[in-house]
Each structure stands twice: as structure tokens, then as C-alpha cells.
Design a protein around this motif. Structure first.
Motif, mmCIF file in Angstrom:
data_model
loop_
_atom_site.group_PDB
_atom_site.id
_atom_site.type_symbol
_atom_site.label_atom_id
_atom_site.label_comp_id
_atom_site.label_asym_id
_atom_site.label_seq_id
_atom_site.Cartn_x
_atom_site.Cartn_y
_atom_site.Cartn_z
ATOM 1 N N VAL A 70 0.810 -1.210 0.000
ATOM 2 C CA VAL A 70 0.000 0.000 0.000
ATOM 3 C C VAL A 70 0.855 1.277 0.000
ATOM 4 C CG1 VAL A 70 -1.994 -1.146 1.050
ATOM 5 C CG2 VAL A 70 -0.302 -0.028 2.521
ATOM 6 N N SER A 71 2.138 1.135 -0.299
ATOM 7 C CA SER A 71 3.026 2.293 -0.373
ATOM 8 C C SER A 71 2.579 3.237 -1.489
ATOM 9 C CB SER A 71 4.467 1.834 -0.651
ATOM 10 O OG SER A 71 5.283 2.937 -0.956
ATOM 11 N N ASP A 72 2.804 4.530 -1.279
ATOM 12 C CA ASP A 72 2.539 5.519 -2.328
ATOM 13 C C ASP A 72 3.532 5.396 -3.475
ATOM 14 O OD1 ASP A 72 0.429 6.556 -0.870
ATOM 15 O OD2 ASP A 72 1.627 8.173 0.014
ATOM 16 N N GLU A 73 4.669 4.735 -3.221
ATOM 17 C CA GLU A 73 5.713 4.537 -4.226
ATOM 18 C C GLU A 73 6.095 3.062 -4.292
ATOM 19 O OE1 GLU A 73 8.811 7.863 -4.425
ATOM 20 O OE2 GLU A 73 8.311 7.719 -2.280
ATOM 21 N N PRO A 74 5.198 2.176 -4.765
ATOM 22 C CA PRO A 74 5.453 0.737 -4.713
ATOM 23 C C PRO A 74 6.621 0.258 -5.572
ATOM 24 C CG PRO A 74 3.476 1.186 -5.980
ATOM 25 C CD PRO A 74 3.895 2.482 -5.361
#
Length: 126
Positions: free
Chosen positions: A40-44
């Protein structure tokens, strides 16, 4: 660790590329199993963040007698199987294992009081 766990981690990393995969290691070493979780990272493509709903569920299941939360895993699609600067900064010292997949290999690290320390790994057919 078992060869099947290592192959599963490699498969999950390849399946998620170019984004980082992530998830939980459940059970007791050396027979832990991988449970893939949403990143769920903003920068996967550069970072991972395990879905907090899955993490809380694993803690609740463990308290209710389910499998032990042995640790976590994630991949470095464009880097080595070593902790990044960010990984080291996020380590909590909880004693759990981190598996990192990168450059075709899987390496295991203990999240100890002194930070992430490389574990020697024995692979079994298990």
C-alpha cells in the motif's frame, strides 16, 4: 528455510515486478510460509508498506492460537537482497526475520536491537 519458501518468495517477487512485493512470514522457522499482502506504499516501485489490515489480522490470529508471525518479506526489483537505507531506518528491533528478494537471490535478516543483521541460512527440502 525450506526450498519451497525460497521459490515462493522468488515467484512473488517476479510476479510483482517492477513493483516491490511484500508480505508476512508465518509459522516457525524453518517451516515458515509466505502470505502475500498488498503493497500500500505511495511509491510501490521504490518502497513497500504491508497492508496494515493484513498485519493486524496476523497479530490477532497469533494471539488466538494461529500461526506465529515470524517476520516479513519484500523485494528489491532493481537492487540486491540487502536492506536499503529506508529498510534500515524502518527496522523496529522486534527480533523478527526479514526476507529480502533481489538480484535472483533471497537473503534473511534478523531485526535485532542493533538493526538488521544477516542470518546464515540452511536450505532444506522440508
Amino acid at each position: 528455510m525450506t526450498s519451497s519458501l525460497i521459490e515462493e518468495l522468488r515467484r512473488l517477487a517476479a510476479q510483482s515486478a517492477p513493483e516491490e512485493c511484500c508480505g508476512l512470514l508465518l509459522g516457525d522457522e524453518p517451516l515458515a510460509v509466505a502470505q502475500s499482502c498488498a503493497n500500500v506504499s505511495d511509491e510501490p516501485r521504490r518502497r513497500f508498506e504491508i497492508d496494515p489490515v493484513a498485519l493486524i489480522a496476523a497479530h490477532k490470529a497469533e494471539r488466538a492460537g494461529g500461526p506465529r508471525l515470524a517476520g516479513y518479506f519484500h523485494s528489491h526489483p532493481e537492487g540486491p537482497a540487502e536492506p536499503s537505507f529506508t529498510d534500515r531506518a524502518l527496522a523496529s528491533g522486534d527480533g523478527r526475520v526479514w526476507a529480502i528478494v533481489g538480484a535472483g537471490e533471497v537473503r534473511f535478516w534478523r531485526d535485532g536491537a542493533g538493526g538488521l543483521e544477516l542470518l546464515s541460512t540452511v536450505v532444506t527440502d522440508g
